[in-house]
Design an enzyme around this catalytic site. Structure first.
Site, PDB file in Angstrom:
ATOM      1  N   CYS A   1      17.906   4.613  -2.001  1.00  0.00           N
ATOM      2  CA  CYS A   1      17.852   5.282  -3.515  1.00  0.00           C
ATOM      3  C   CYS A   1      18.838   6.396  -3.676  1.00  0.00           C
ATOM      4  CB  CYS A   1      16.284   5.989  -3.336  1.00  0.00           C
ATOM      5  SG  CYS A   1      15.971   7.051  -1.887  1.00  0.00           S
TER       6      CYS A   1
ATOM      7  N   ASN B   1      13.978   8.210  -8.130  1.00  0.00           N
ATOM      8  CA  ASN B   1      14.279   7.270  -6.736  1.00  0.00           C
ATOM      9  C   ASN B   1      13.176   6.223  -6.367  1.00  0.00           C
ATOM     10  OD1 ASN B   1      12.814  10.098  -6.597  1.00  0.00           O
ATOM     11  ND2 ASN B   1      12.051   9.191  -4.592  1.00  0.00           N
TER      12      ASN B   1
ATOM     13  N   THR C   1       0.810  -1.213   0.174  1.00  0.00           N
ATOM     14  CA  THR C   1      -0.086  -0.143   0.005  1.00  0.00           C
ATOM     15  C   THR C   1       0.700   1.175   0.035  1.00  0.00           C
ATOM     16  OG1 THR C   1      -0.063  -0.276   2.402  1.00  0.00           O
ATOM     17  CG2 THR C   1      -2.064  -0.997   1.052  1.00  0.00           C
TER      18      THR C   1
ATOM     19  N   LYS D   1      24.153   5.618   5.173  1.00  0.00           N
ATOM     20  CA  LYS D   1      23.857   4.617   4.369  1.00  0.00           C
ATOM     21  C   LYS D   1      24.652   4.706   3.054  1.00  0.00           C
ATOM     22  CE  LYS D   1      19.296   4.366   5.558  1.00  0.00           C
ATOM     23  NZ  LYS D   1      17.802   4.994   5.204  1.00  0.00           N
TER      24      LYS D   1
ATOM     25  N   VAL E   1       6.506   2.717  -2.330  1.00  0.00           N
ATOM     26  CA  VAL E   1       7.240   1.908  -3.005  1.00  0.00           C
ATOM     27  C   VAL E   1       6.272   0.804  -3.430  1.00  0.00           C
ATOM     28  CG1 VAL E   1       9.175   0.306  -2.988  1.00  0.00           C
ATOM     29  CG2 VAL E   1       9.498   2.446  -1.992  1.00  0.00           C
TER      30      VAL E   1
ATOM     31  N   ARG F   1      16.846  17.439   1.535  1.00  0.00           N
ATOM     32  CA  ARG F   1      15.479  17.266   0.749  1.00  0.00           C
ATOM     33  C   ARG F   1      15.082  18.512  -0.073  1.00  0.00           C
ATOM     34  NH1 ARG F   1      13.545  12.370   0.218  1.00  0.00           N
ATOM     35  NH2 ARG F   1      13.538  12.112   2.436  1.00  0.00           N
TER      36      ARG F   1
ATOM     37  N   SER G   1       9.143  12.428  -2.791  1.00  0.00           N
ATOM     38  CA  SER G   1       8.767  11.025  -2.590  1.00  0.00           C
ATOM     39  C   SER G   1       9.682   9.831  -1.968  1.00  0.00           C
ATOM     40  CB  SER G   1       8.561  10.464  -4.302  1.00  0.00           C
ATOM     41  OG  SER G   1       9.642  10.483  -4.886  1.00  0.00           O
ATOM     42  N   GLY G   2      10.879  10.444  -1.723  1.00  0.00           N
ATOM     43  CA  GLY G   2      11.609   9.371  -1.168  1.00  0.00           C
ATOM     44  C   GLY G   2      11.380   9.079   0.374  1.00  0.00           C
TER      45      GLY G   2
ATOM     46  N   HIS H   1      16.195  11.960  -7.679  1.00  0.00           N
ATOM     47  CA  HIS H   1      17.131  12.410  -6.871  1.00  0.00           C
ATOM     48  C   HIS H   1      18.595  12.852  -7.272  1.00  0.00           C
ATOM     49  CE1 HIS H   1      14.943  10.940  -3.560  1.00  0.00           C
ATOM     50  NE2 HIS H   1      15.763  10.035  -3.168  1.00  0.00           N
TER      51      HIS H   1
HETATM   52  N1  LIG Z   1      10.337   6.189  -1.202  1.00  0.00           N
HETATM   53  C1  LIG Z   1      11.211   5.864  -1.694  1.00  0.00           C
HETATM   54  O1  LIG Z   1      11.969   6.605  -2.775  1.00  0.00           O
HETATM   55  C2  LIG Z   1      12.235   4.630  -1.267  1.00  0.00           C
HETATM   56  C3  LIG Z   1      13.340   4.301  -2.019  1.00  0.00           C
HETATM   57  C4  LIG Z   1      14.265   3.260  -1.359  1.00  0.00           C
HETATM   58  C5  LIG Z   1      13.871   2.295  -0.243  1.00  0.00           C
HETATM   59  N2  LIG Z   1      12.777   2.819   0.263  1.00  0.00           N
HETATM   60  C6  LIG Z   1      12.366   1.902   1.588  1.00  0.00           C
HETATM   61  O2  LIG Z   1      11.415   1.063   1.152  1.00  0.00           O
HETATM   62  C7  LIG Z   1      10.442   1.175   2.446  1.00  0.00           C
HETATM   63  C8  LIG Z   1       8.918   1.727   1.956  1.00  0.00           C
HETATM   64  O3  LIG Z   1       9.115   2.894   1.766  1.00  0.00           O
HETATM   65  P1  LIG Z   1       7.706   3.739   1.453  1.00  0.00           P
HETATM   66  O4  LIG Z   1       8.308   5.109   0.926  1.00  0.00           O
HETATM   67  O5  LIG Z   1       7.015   3.026   0.336  1.00  0.00           O
HETATM   68  O6  LIG Z   1       7.257   3.794   2.807  1.00  0.00           O
HETATM   69  P2  LIG Z   1       5.382   3.945   3.000  1.00  0.00           P
HETATM   70  O7  LIG Z   1       4.745   5.005   1.809  1.00  0.00           O
HETATM   71  O8  LIG Z   1       5.275   4.708   4.171  1.00  0.00           O
HETATM   72  O9  LIG Z   1       4.937   2.565   3.035  1.00  0.00           O
HETATM   73  C9  LIG Z   1       5.152   1.742   4.002  1.00  0.00           C
HETATM   74  C10 LIG Z   1       4.717   0.436   3.863  1.00  0.00           C
HETATM   75  O10 LIG Z   1       4.838  -0.556   5.033  1.00  0.00           O
HETATM   76  C11 LIG Z   1       3.669  -0.933   5.677  1.00  0.00           C
HETATM   77  N3  LIG Z   1       3.692  -0.924   6.989  1.00  0.00           N
HETATM   78  C12 LIG Z   1       3.914  -0.015   7.972  1.00  0.00           C
HETATM   79  N4  LIG Z   1       3.878  -0.351   9.296  1.00  0.00           N
HETATM   80  C13 LIG Z   1       3.608  -1.812   9.060  1.00  0.00           C
HETATM   81  C14 LIG Z   1       3.418  -2.675  10.091  1.00  0.00           C
HETATM   82  N5  LIG Z   1       3.657  -2.468  11.414  1.00  0.00           N
HETATM   83  N6  LIG Z   1       2.976  -4.131   9.704  1.00  0.00           N
HETATM   84  C15 LIG Z   1       3.074  -4.235   8.586  1.00  0.00           C
HETATM   85  N7  LIG Z   1       3.196  -3.187   7.443  1.00  0.00           N
HETATM   86  C16 LIG Z   1       3.552  -2.113   7.776  1.00  0.00           C
HETATM   87  C17 LIG Z   1       2.535   0.167   5.191  1.00  0.00           C
HETATM   88  O11 LIG Z   1       1.082  -0.497   5.333  1.00  0.00           O
HETATM   89  P3  LIG Z   1      -0.023   0.582   5.653  1.00  0.00           P
HETATM   90  O12 LIG Z   1      -0.376   1.029   4.524  1.00  0.00           O
HETATM   91  O13 LIG Z   1      -0.993  -0.637   5.760  1.00  0.00           O
HETATM   92  O14 LIG Z   1       0.148   1.294   6.908  1.00  0.00           O
HETATM   93  C18 LIG Z   1       2.803   0.451   3.842  1.00  0.00           C
HETATM   94  O15 LIG Z   1       2.622  -0.519   2.798  1.00  0.00           O
HETATM   95  C19 LIG Z   1      11.170   1.653   3.495  1.00  0.00           C
HETATM   96  O16 LIG Z   1      11.755   0.694   4.229  1.00  0.00           O
HETATM   97  C20 LIG Z   1      11.986   2.845   2.769  1.00  0.00           C
HETATM   98  O17 LIG Z   1      13.039   3.069   3.575  1.00  0.00           O
HETATM   99  C21 LIG Z   1      11.966   3.960  -0.007  1.00  0.00           C
END
Ligand SMILES: NC(=O)c1ccc[n+]([C@@H]2O[C@H](COP(=O)([O-])OP(=O)(O)OC[C@H]3O[C@@H](n4cnc5c(N)ncnc54)[C@H](OP(=O)(O)O)[C@@H]3O)[C@@H](O)[C@H]2O)c1
Length: 349
Positions: free
Chosen positions: A149, A326, A13, A204, A16, A234, A178-179, A241
Site C-alpha cells: 500500500c 491504503n 473476512t 518492500k 482487505v 505508523r 488500517s494498513g 497513507h
Molecule cells: N490492510 C491494508 O491496508 C493492506 C494493504 C495492502 C496489502 N495488504 C495485505 O493484504 C493481506 C490481508 O491484509 P488484511 O489487512 O486484510 O489482514 P487481516 O484483516 O488480518 O485478514 C487476513 C485474512 O486472512 C485469513 N487467514 C488468516 N490465516 C489464515 C489461514 N491460516 N488460512 C486461511 N485464511 C487465513 C483471515 O481469515 P479469518 O478471518 O478466518 O482468520 C482473513 O480473511 C495481507 O497479506 C496484507 O499484507 C493489506
C-alpha cells in the site's frame, strides 16, 4: 448472474477482504459468488463469520454465502486474494496450479521475477510476463500482484517523473492504522503517538518501486536504476497513507513542468475506460495544506492518489507530499483495477 464474471475472494473476512466486497458490490463486470477464509470462519455464513466494519452496507446476497476453506475446487476462475501473508504463498500457488487467475494483495509472490507486480497506470505492459510464467511454472492459471500500500502512493507520483530521469528517492511514510489489518496496533500504543517502524515495510518500498518502474524482459524485470531509501512510521489515522518524498532527477525541467507532468499523467485504465479507474490517477492539489488523509483519502472513491506541495529541495532537487487510501487504492481497489485490465487484455478468456 446477469452475464457477469463470477469471482471469489480468498481472505474474505479480513480488512482487505471486506474492502473487496465493498468495491465489488455494484461492479458492472464482476459478481462475488465464493468466499474463503481460515478454519475459524469456514462453515459459517459470511454474516456470522465477519464482524463487518466498513461504513457501506454489506450486500445481503454476500452475507448469506457460506465461507469455505481456501482450497481450490469450488471457487470461480478469477479469485482475489487478501490472505494473511503467513498462508498466501502456498494457497495462491495451489490456486494457480488448479487453473485459477489469482489477483493478489499479499507480498508473497510480488518479487517473483515471473509474477507481474502491476499498477495499471504505470506498468500495464508487465502483464507480458504471464506467458513466461505459465511456461516456466506449468500452471494452467496465473498470479498477478499489486504492490504494498505504501509503494503504490509513491510509485504513482514517481511515474510521471520517469521521463526526467529518476536517480534517487528518499521517502518517509505516515501510515494509517488500517494498513495493519484488524485489530491492528493496540490503542494504547497508537493513540496520541507515532510508532517509528512498520515492520517489513521499508525493504518492500525500496525493491517493489524498482521492479514496477523497471523494464519487462523475456525472463523477468530489469529493475529501474533508481535508488530508494524509505523510513516508515505508523500514525493515529484510520485510513490514508501520507508520504513525504524527495527526489533527485537527471534533468531539471523546473517546478511547473513537474506539476504539469503529474496533472497530465494518465495510463491504460483511463484510456481503456476501466470501471474502477479514477478520471486522473493523480489529483495535484494547489492548497499548501493538502493532501490530508481525513479530507482527501476518499477522492474518486479512494482510487486517486493525491499529491501536493511540490517544491525545490536544497539537498536532492524536489520534494512533495503524496497520499492515498491504503485499503482501496493501496489494496482491494488496486487488485480490482488489475482484474479489469486482465479482462480487457483477454487473460480471463
Ligand atoms: N490492510 C491494508 O491496508 C493492506 C494493504 C495492502 C496489502 N495488504 C495485505 O493484504 C493481506 C490481508 O491484509 P488484511 O489487512 O486484510 O489482514 P487481516 O484483516 O488480518 O485478514 C487476513 C485474512 O486472512 C485469513 N487467514 C488468516 N490465516 C489464515 C489461514 N491460516 N488460512 C486461511 N485464511 C487465513 C483471515 O481469515 P479469518 O478471518 O478466518 O482468520 C482473513 O480473511 C495481507 O497479506 C496484507 O499484507 C493489506
Amino acid at each position: 448472474m446477469s452475464g457477469k464474471i463470477e469471482v471469489g475472494i480468498l481472505g474474505a473476512t479480513g480488512t482487505v477482504g471486506q474492502e473487496f466486497i465493498a468495491q465489488l458490490r455494484n461492479h458492472p463486470w464482476f459478481t462475488v459468488t465464493w468466499l474463503g477464509a481460515s478454519e475459524r470462519s469456514a462453515g459459517k455464513t459470511y454474516r456470522d463469520a465477519t464482524p463487518w466494519r466498513l461504513p457501506v452496507q454489506r450486500p445481503d446476497r454476500v452475507a448469506d454465502l457460506m465461507v469455505e476453506r481456501v482450497t481450490p475446487g469450488h471457487a470461480p476462475k478469477l479469485v482475489f486474494s487478501g490472505l494473511d501473508a503467513s498462508v498466501a504463498g502456498d494457497v495462491e500457488t495451489a490456486f494457480a496450479q488448479a487453473g485459477h487467475v489469482v489477483v493478489s494483495n499479499a507480498r508473497n509472490h510480488r518479487m517473483d521475477p515471473l509474477v507481474p507486480l502491476v499498477i495499471p497506470e504505470v506498468n500495464a505492459d508487465h502483464l507480458e510476463l504471464l506467458g513466461a510464467q505459465s511456461e516456466a511454472r506449468g500452471w494452467s492459471g496465473r498470479i498477478v500482484t499489486n504492490p504494498n500500500c505504501s509503494t503504490i502512493m509513491l510509485v504513482m507520483a514517481l511515474a510521471p517523473l520517469r521521463q526526467f530521469g529518476l536517480r534517487q528517492v528518499i521517502v518517509s511514510t505516515l501510515q494509517a492504522v488500517s494498513g495493519g489489518g484488524y485489530p491492528g496496533v493496540a490503542s494504547l500504543d497508537i493513540v496520541g503517538n507515532v510508532v517509528p517502524l512498520v515492520r517489513g515495510e521499508e525493504p518492500k518500498m525500496e525493491t517493489e518501486t524498482k521492479k514496477i518502474l523497471g523494464q519487462a524482459t523475456q525472463d523477468g524485470v530489469e529493475p529501474h536504476p533508481v535508488v530508494v531509501s524509505a523510513s516508515t512510521t505508523r500514525v493515529p489515522v484510520i485510513n490514508g497513507h501520507t508520504e513525504l518524498a524527495t527526489v533527485a532527477l537527471e534533468t531539471d525541467p523546473g517546478q511547473d513542468a513537474l506539476v504539469t507532468a503529474m496533472r497530465e499523467f494518465v495510463g491504460r485504465p483511463q484510456e481503456a475506460g476501466l470501471p474502477s479507474a479514477p478520471p486522473r490517477p493523480i489529483v495535484y492539489m494547489d492548497e499548501d495544506d493538502r493532501p490530508q488523509p481525513r479530507l482527501d483519502a476518499d477522492r474518486d472513491g479512494g482510487m486517486a492518489v493525491c499529491v501536493g506541495r511540490l517544491r525545490p529541495c536544497p539537498v536532492l532537487g524536489y520534494k512533495f507530499v503524496t497520499m492515498g487510501h491504503n485499503t482501496v487504492r493501496g489494496a482491494a481497489g488496486a487488485a480490482v483495477l488489475n482484474a479489469e485490465l486482465l479482462k480487457v487484455d483477454g487473460v480471463l478468456d
